[in-house]
Scaffold this motif. Structure first.
Motif, short mmCIF file in Angstrom:
data_model
loop_
_atom_site.label_atom_id
_atom_site.label_comp_id
_atom_site.label_asym_id
_atom_site.label_seq_id
_atom_site.Cartn_x
_atom_site.Cartn_y
_atom_site.Cartn_z
N CYS A 11 0.83 -1.21 0.00
CA CYS A 11 0.00 0.00 0.00
C CYS A 11 0.86 1.26 0.00
O CYS A 11 1.83 1.36 0.76
CB CYS A 11 -0.89 -0.02 1.24
SG CYS A 11 -1.96 1.43 1.37
N GLN A 13 -0.68 4.28 0.39
CA GLN A 13 -1.55 5.25 1.09
C GLN A 13 -2.12 6.32 0.15
O GLN A 13 -2.17 7.50 0.49
CB GLN A 13 -0.78 5.93 2.24
CG GLN A 13 -0.55 5.03 3.43
CD GLN A 13 0.76 4.26 3.35
OE1 GLN A 13 1.74 4.74 2.83
NE2 GLN A 13 0.76 3.04 3.86
N SER A 15 -5.27 6.35 -0.95
CA SER A 15 -6.68 6.47 -0.56
C SER A 15 -7.68 6.22 -1.69
O SER A 15 -8.87 6.48 -1.54
CB SER A 15 -6.98 7.80 0.14
OG SER A 15 -7.11 8.84 -0.80
N CYS A 28 -9.02 4.85 6.90
CA CYS A 28 -7.60 5.05 7.17
C CYS A 28 -7.43 5.22 8.67
O CYS A 28 -7.95 6.17 9.25
CB CYS A 28 -7.09 6.27 6.42
SG CYS A 28 -5.33 6.53 6.66
N GLY A 31 -2.75 5.81 9.42
CA GLY A 31 -2.02 5.71 8.16
C GLY A 31 -2.18 4.40 7.43
O GLY A 31 -1.60 4.21 6.36
N ARG A 32 -2.97 3.47 8.01
CA ARG A 32 -3.16 2.18 7.34
C ARG A 32 -4.61 2.06 6.88
O ARG A 32 -5.53 2.44 7.60
CB ARG A 32 -2.83 1.03 8.29
CG ARG A 32 -1.43 1.09 8.83
CD ARG A 32 -0.79 -0.29 8.80
NE ARG A 32 0.48 -0.28 9.53
CZ ARG A 32 1.66 -0.10 8.96
NH1 ARG A 32 1.75 0.07 7.67
NH2 ARG A 32 2.76 -0.11 9.67
#
Ligand code: SF4
Ligand code: SF4
Length: 84
Positions: A11, A13, A15, A28, A31-32
């Motif tokens: 990933c 990040q 989104s 989220c 941050g995950r």
């Protein structure tokens, strides 16, 4: 059972998955990007929009991991099935 999750090692990040999900099943957290197993209906829209393949991840579990548990992953656990 199979659980749809995000692979944190793939990933970036971006989104895109969170925005693509019609059921708002991805959040989220720290941050995950974490999939809510209650909301997710496996429509695959997030997988189509994910640029890295991180969303195309399914693991065999005895009980689904919560989003808070997923948020602590640095890699995807192979399963939480009882060892035989
Ligand atoms: S498979 Fe569909 S419902 Fe599940 S998280 Fe992805 S976009 Fe949302
Ligand atoms: S679309 Fe893929 S790379 Fe982007 S945040 Fe979601 S899982 Fe990560």
């Amino acid at each position: 059972m199979q659980q749809h999750v995000v692979d944190p090692e793939m990933c970036i990040q971006c989104s895109a998955c969170e925005m693509a999900c019609p059921l708002k099943a991805i959040d989220c957290i720290a941050g995950r990007f974490c999939v809510d197993f209650v909301k997710c209906k496996n429509c695959a829209k997030c997988i189509e929009d994910c640029p890295t393949g991180a969303c195309d991840c399914f693991i065999e579990v005895a009980t689904p991991f919560t989003q808070m548990e997923q948020a602590e992953w640095t890699s995807v656990p192979t399963s939480n099935l009882p060892q035989s």
